[in-house]
Design a protein around this motif. Structure first.
Motif, PDB file in Angstrom:
ATOM      1  N   ASP A 118      29.677 -18.512  51.060  1.00 27.88           N
ATOM      2  CA  ASP A 118      28.910 -19.220  50.036  1.00 27.88           C
ATOM      3  C   ASP A 118      28.081 -18.193  49.261  1.00 27.88           C
ATOM      4  N   PRO A 119      28.203 -18.160  47.922  1.00 23.25           N
ATOM      5  CA  PRO A 119      27.460 -17.150  47.145  1.00 23.25           C
ATOM      6  C   PRO A 119      25.949 -17.357  47.159  1.00 23.25           C
ATOM      7  N   ALA A 120      25.489 -18.516  47.563  1.00 27.84           N
ATOM      8  CA  ALA A 120      24.043 -18.781  47.584  1.00 27.84           C
ATOM      9  C   ALA A 120      23.382 -17.972  48.688  1.00 27.84           C
ATOM     10  N   PHE A 121      22.381 -17.164  48.312  1.00 26.90           N
ATOM     11  CA  PHE A 121      21.694 -16.368  49.336  1.00 26.90           C
ATOM     12  C   PHE A 121      20.437 -17.047  49.852  1.00 26.90           C
ATOM     13  N   PHE A 122      20.019 -18.159  49.209  1.00 26.60           N
ATOM     14  CA  PHE A 122      18.926 -19.005  49.701  1.00 26.60           C
ATOM     15  C   PHE A 122      19.519 -20.291  50.264  1.00 26.60           C
ATOM     16  N   LEU A 123      18.915 -20.801  51.336  1.00 26.02           N
ATOM     17  CA  LEU A 123      19.165 -22.167  51.776  1.00 26.02           C
ATOM     18  C   LEU A 123      17.816 -22.845  51.891  1.00 26.02           C
ATOM     19  N   TRP A 124      17.700 -23.999  51.239  1.00 26.96           N
ATOM     20  CA  TRP A 124      16.446 -24.760  51.309  1.00 26.96           C
ATOM     21  C   TRP A 124      16.697 -26.036  52.089  1.00 26.96           C
ATOM     22  N   LEU A 125      16.092 -26.113  53.263  1.00 29.07           N
ATOM     23  CA  LEU A 125      16.145 -27.310  54.091  1.00 29.07           C
ATOM     24  C   LEU A 125      14.895 -28.120  53.776  1.00 29.07           C
ATOM     25  N   LEU A 126      15.070 -29.253  53.126  1.00 26.83           N
ATOM     26  CA  LEU A 126      13.905 -30.028  52.733  1.00 26.83           C
ATOM     27  C   LEU A 126      13.969 -31.424  53.328  1.00 26.83           C
ATOM     28  N   GLY A 127      12.802 -31.992  53.488  1.00 32.70           N
ATOM     29  CA  GLY A 127      12.695 -33.337  54.034  1.00 32.70           C
ATOM     30  C   GLY A 127      11.241 -33.739  54.117  1.00 32.70           C
ATOM     31  N   ALA A 128      11.016 -35.020  54.260  1.00 30.41           N
ATOM     32  CA  ALA A 128       9.654 -35.528  54.378  1.00 30.41           C
ATOM     33  C   ALA A 128       9.053 -35.110  55.712  1.00 30.41           C
ATOM     34  N   ALA A 129       7.759 -35.326  55.860  1.00 28.48           N
ATOM     35  CA  ALA A 129       7.084 -35.006  57.119  1.00 28.48           C
ATOM     36  C   ALA A 129       7.733 -35.771  58.267  1.00 28.48           C
ATOM     37  N   GLY A 130       7.988 -35.061  59.352  1.00 26.03           N
ATOM     38  CA  GLY A 130       8.491 -35.732  60.543  1.00 26.03           C
ATOM     39  C   GLY A 130       9.987 -35.918  60.604  1.00 26.03           C
ATOM     40  N   THR A 131      10.729 -35.365  59.653  1.00 22.77           N
ATOM     41  CA  THR A 131      12.181 -35.552  59.665  1.00 22.77           C
ATOM     42  C   THR A 131      12.910 -34.520  60.521  1.00 22.77           C
ATOM     43  N   ASP A 176      10.003 -27.102  42.090  1.00 24.88           N
ATOM     44  CA  ASP A 176      10.373 -26.550  40.783  1.00 24.88           C
ATOM     45  C   ASP A 176      11.228 -25.299  40.932  1.00 24.88           C
ATOM     46  N   PHE A 177      10.909 -24.476  41.915  1.00 24.07           N
ATOM     47  CA  PHE A 177      11.620 -23.202  42.092  1.00 24.07           C
ATOM     48  C   PHE A 177      13.097 -23.435  42.406  1.00 24.07           C
ATOM     49  N   PHE A 178      13.392 -24.422  43.272  1.00 28.90           N
ATOM     50  CA  PHE A 178      14.769 -24.662  43.694  1.00 28.90           C
ATOM     51  C   PHE A 178      15.486 -25.704  42.837  1.00 28.90           C
ATOM     52  N   ALA A 179      14.818 -26.235  41.819  1.00 27.03           N
ATOM     53  CA  ALA A 179      15.462 -27.187  40.918  1.00 27.03           C
ATOM     54  C   ALA A 179      16.599 -26.494  40.170  1.00 27.03           C
ATOM     55  N   PRO A 180      17.590 -27.234  39.679  1.00 25.65           N
ATOM     56  CA  PRO A 180      18.715 -26.605  38.965  1.00 25.65           C
ATOM     57  C   PRO A 180      18.274 -25.681  37.837  1.00 25.65           C
ATOM     58  N   SER A 181      17.174 -26.024  37.175  1.00 27.72           N
ATOM     59  CA  SER A 181      16.688 -25.192  36.076  1.00 27.72           C
ATOM     60  C   SER A 181      15.685 -24.141  36.534  1.00 27.72           C
ATOM     61  N   GLY A 182      15.362 -24.137  37.837  1.00 29.15           N
ATOM     62  CA  GLY A 182      14.373 -23.200  38.357  1.00 29.15           C
ATOM     63  C   GLY A 182      14.959 -21.829  38.618  1.00 29.15           C
ATOM     64  N   LEU A 183      14.079 -20.881  38.924  1.00 28.70           N
ATOM     65  CA  LEU A 183      14.510 -19.501  39.150  1.00 28.70           C
ATOM     66  C   LEU A 183      15.518 -19.391  40.287  1.00 28.70           C
ATOM     67  N   GLY A 184      15.323 -20.186  41.347  1.00 28.72           N
ATOM     68  CA  GLY A 184      16.229 -20.085  42.484  1.00 28.72           C
ATOM     69  C   GLY A 184      17.313 -21.136  42.507  1.00 28.72           C
ATOM     70  N   GLY A 185      17.399 -21.967  41.469  1.00 25.89           N
ATOM     71  CA  GLY A 185      18.337 -23.080  41.482  1.00 25.89           C
ATOM     72  C   GLY A 185      19.795 -22.680  41.604  1.00 25.89           C
ATOM     73  N   SER A 186      20.214 -21.633  40.888  1.00 26.65           N
ATOM     74  CA  SER A 186      21.627 -21.249  40.853  1.00 26.65           C
ATOM     75  C   SER A 186      22.075 -20.464  42.077  1.00 26.65           C
ATOM     76  N   CYS A 187      21.140 -20.062  42.920  1.00 23.11           N
ATOM     77  CA  CYS A 187      21.504 -19.227  44.071  1.00 23.11           C
ATOM     78  C   CYS A 187      21.073 -19.855  45.388  1.00 23.11           C
ATOM     79  N   THR A 188      20.925 -21.187  45.375  1.00 26.03           N
ATOM     80  CA  THR A 188      20.390 -21.874  46.554  1.00 26.03           C
ATOM     81  C   THR A 188      21.308 -22.993  47.021  1.00 26.03           C
ATOM     82  N   ARG A 189      21.545 -23.036  48.314  1.00 29.16           N
ATOM     83  CA  ARG A 189      22.223 -24.179  48.933  1.00 29.16           C
ATOM     84  C   ARG A 189      21.109 -25.114  49.422  1.00 29.16           C
ATOM     85  N   ILE A 190      21.133 -26.349  48.956  1.00 28.32           N
ATOM     86  CA  ILE A 190      20.088 -27.312  49.324  1.00 28.32           C
ATOM     87  C   ILE A 190      20.632 -28.311  50.338  1.00 28.32           C
ATOM     88  N   ILE A 191      19.921 -28.457  51.448  1.00 26.91           N
ATOM     89  CA  ILE A 191      20.244 -29.463  52.453  1.00 26.91           C
ATOM     90  C   ILE A 191      19.039 -30.377  52.595  1.00 26.91           C
TER      91      ILE A 191
END
Length: 634
Positions: free
Chosen positions: A90-103, A251-266
């Motif tokens: 996967d060309p994305a060098f960032f992975l952002w694992l996001l979720g609400a509190a307690g997930t 904002d950073f990991f949004a598609p238009s953000g600085l990291g958007g194009s290089c991030t795998r979001i889970i």
């Protein structure tokens, strides 16, 4: 055969030696060590946060994924981090694992770190935490990552060590500069020396809880710096980062953000079927509880499991809190506790309604819920200045107990029924570890009156007042035990101790995104005309005024006596005018004047008269306390 035999403090960097033995054979040895002098890695260790590393002893009780749960999301992360043989990476060098509190973000990150560490794939990790002062900011992030990279990649270690020796002030610089000096430059030197070694290096850096790093600007600095390093190829790793969907990550990991194009979001949502994992976890946990307590095989009924899974709404923290409460060994009432949870009416559709109801039910089991909450918030938020380190230090459980004058029986009364929510150190650990929470969501709950309700809501002013009152009843000058002899019994030291610096207490609390800083130089806050000293009234009524004053006179604590003399002349304590004072004021002022006079202290007459004519605190004409009375030994 060893070369440089018996040598001491002699290190040779990157040199090749040909060693001739008696049989004519030649052995080539390459020594990659450090220059003579102190070890840079040992110096580096002094500036890291050891407890933030995934395999730290402090993370022994950290949440982990229950066996056979969160399998799909774990596989997704590990496949991204370490592609299967023959698979396209996967060309994305960032992975952002996001979720609400307690997930379950932290549990997943901890489990991934441990699994991949066994395979030598983790280069470094850092787990932020709002509860600890060396983990709630980015100050030690670069050093902690550099330390682990140096240990896990021998090719890099000598260059990191040299960087520390060559740049002794590096730890005072910005995060970006620290990364450059401690990580990027050493990695570049190691690769230049042996480019082929890069393929054998660990592949992954794990960062958890970036939302618990204080300051939006500081969080953004971490993201931008890491992006710059990864995008340039100078940091040859991948970064798996977990956080809530808060700013600036959103904002950073949004598609238009600085990291958007290089991030795998889970995102931990329903697509990963958390309900099935929660059901599996609850079934396994209740089986253990049932066997341990010799309960019938039909307990708990399937309908109870169904209701708990439904209440959880994908929040693992709800399920884990229920299990901790039901299995609490200090009370051993699993059936009663489970029924208490099941009986809670979840009447709101708010995301945390069931969790809030559970927290409410558990806290209300305490003998005095508001007193327990006040004490807990003080324990979590109070910091004492430590000028030797140019900052503030966190207090251990033992120090909190000493400061608040809590006997073991008091601690049991306050926290004895809260073991499912609060980590309470025991034995020798009370002198080493602070009180802490199992999960940040409890602190969020207590800080929001709309969630905890008026019965459990404690306003910050009440907490500050309790701290001020405790300081007043303890001593005159604040100082964490540093230069006093070990035999000194005081936690907060006074004029009679060997310490000489006046220091301050800081109370810091996260309150819906706002950090509340409260500094207490001496007793200035207590003597503010706007101060409401109602909580002091009972203490001052019950305290032996003559004994208290005699102790301060004996230790020549002029400042504390002056403060008390002025403080008791207060409308809160029944003083309505110059000549109409309440019982508290009369009793305390008489004791102070009498004991000082008996000790031969000089109290200038005009000062005494001026203090008698001064209006009470709380009136618009109150005079500054320093002009009320001046005590001095003759």
């Amino acid at each position: 055969m060893s070369i440089l035999r018996d040598a001491k403090d002699t290190n040779v960097a990157g040199s090749a030696f040909a060693v001739a033995q008696g049989d004519g054979n030649v052995i080539h040895q390459t020594i990659t060590t450090y220059r003579s002098g102190p070890d840079g890695i040992e110096i580096l260790f002094k500036f890291i946060s050891p407890d933030a590393i995934h395999d730290a002893e402090a993370r022994f009780e950290a949440p982990r994924c229950h066996p056979e749960t969160r399998i799909v999301v774990q596989e997704d992360i590990m496949t991204w981090g370490v592609p299967l043989a023959g698979a396209v990476q996967d060309p994305a060098f960032f992975l952002w694992l996001l979720g609400a509190a307690g997930t379950g973000k932290s549990a997943i990150q901890q489990t991934i770190a441990e699994k991949l560490d066994e395979k030598k794939i983790v280069a470094a990790s850092f787990f932020f935490s709002h509860q600890f002062i060396d983990r709630d900011n980015e100050g030690k992030l670069a050093a902690t990552l550099a330390y682990q990279i140096a240990l896990n990649i021998p090719d890099v270690r000598p260059h990191v060590a040299a960087a520390v020796i060559d740049n002794p002030s590096v730890f005072t610089k910005s995060f970006e500069k620290q990364v450059e000096i401690l990580i990027l430059e050493p990695i570049a030197l190691a690769i230049a020396r042996d480019p082929s070694s890069l393929q054998y290096w660990p592949k992954l850096i794990i960062i958890d809880g970036l939302d618990e790093c204080k300051g939006e600007d500081h969080r953004l600095s971490v993201l931008v710096t890491l992006h710059k390093c990864l995008a340039s190829g100078r940091l040859p790793f991948r970064v798996a980062l977990a956080s809530r969907a808060e700013l600036p990550m959103r904002d950073f990991f949004a598609p238009s953000g600085l990291g958007g194009s290089c991030t795998r979001i889970i995102e931990l949502n329903e697509s990963y079927n958390p309900g099935a994992d929660i059901r599996l976890y609850l079934g396994s946990a209740f089986t253990l509880i049932r066997n341990k307590n010799k309960l019938e095989l039909t307990w708990p009924p399937e309908a109870a499991i169904d209701k708990l899974v439904d209440n959880a709404s994908g929040q693992f923290i709800y399920a884990s809190t229920v299990v901790k409460f039901v299995s609490d060994e200090t009370q051993q009432r699993p059936k009663e506790h489970l029924q208490l949870i099941l009986d809670q009416a979840v009447i709101s559709s708010a995301p945390y309604a069931a969790l809030d109801a559970t927290y409410t039910a558990i806290l209300n089991k305490s003998v005095s819920p508001k007193e327990s909450i006040t004490t807990l918030r003080i324990a979590l938020g109070i910091r004492l200045a430590d000028f030797s380190r140019a900052g503030f230090c966190q207090l251990t459980a033992s120090e909190i107990d000493s400061f608040l004058q809590l006997e073991p029986s008091h601690v049991e009364r306050l926290f004895g029924r809260l073991h499912s929510l609060v980590i309470i150190p025991a034995g020798d650990a009370v002198k080493l570890k602070p009180y802490s929470l199992y999960h940040k969501s409890l602190r969020d709950f207590l800080a929001a009156p709309s969630r905890c309700g008026p019965e459990l809501s404690v306003i910050p002013e009440s907490i500050v007042e309790r701290i001020c009152a405790q300081i007043l009843l303890s001593t005159g000058r604040l100082e964490k035990q540093q230069r006093c002899p070990e035999s000194c019994p005081n936690f907060v030291h006074g004029d009679f101790c060997l310490v000489g610096k006046q220091q301050i207490i800081q109370f810091v609390e996260e309150d819906q995104g706002t950090r509340l800083h409260f500094h207490v130089p001496m007793h200035e806050a207590l003597l503010n005309p706007d101060f409401n000293g109602s909580s002091l009234q009972e203490s001052l009524l019950n305290l032996d005024a003559e004994a208290w004053v005699a102790e301060r006179v004996r230790h020549r604590q002029h400042m504390q006596l002056q403060v008390m003399y002025y403080l008791v002349h207060n409308v809160v304590f029944g003083c309505s005018s110059v000549f109409q004072c309440g019982n508290i004021c009369q009793r305390w002022r008489e004791a102070i004047l009498a004991k000082c006079a008996n000790a031969g202290w000089d109290i200038p007459t005009f000062r005494k008269l001026r203090s008698l004519w001064a209006p009470p605190i709380g009136t618009t004409t109150s005079v500054p306390w320093r002009h009320a009375l001046q005590l001095g030994s003759s």
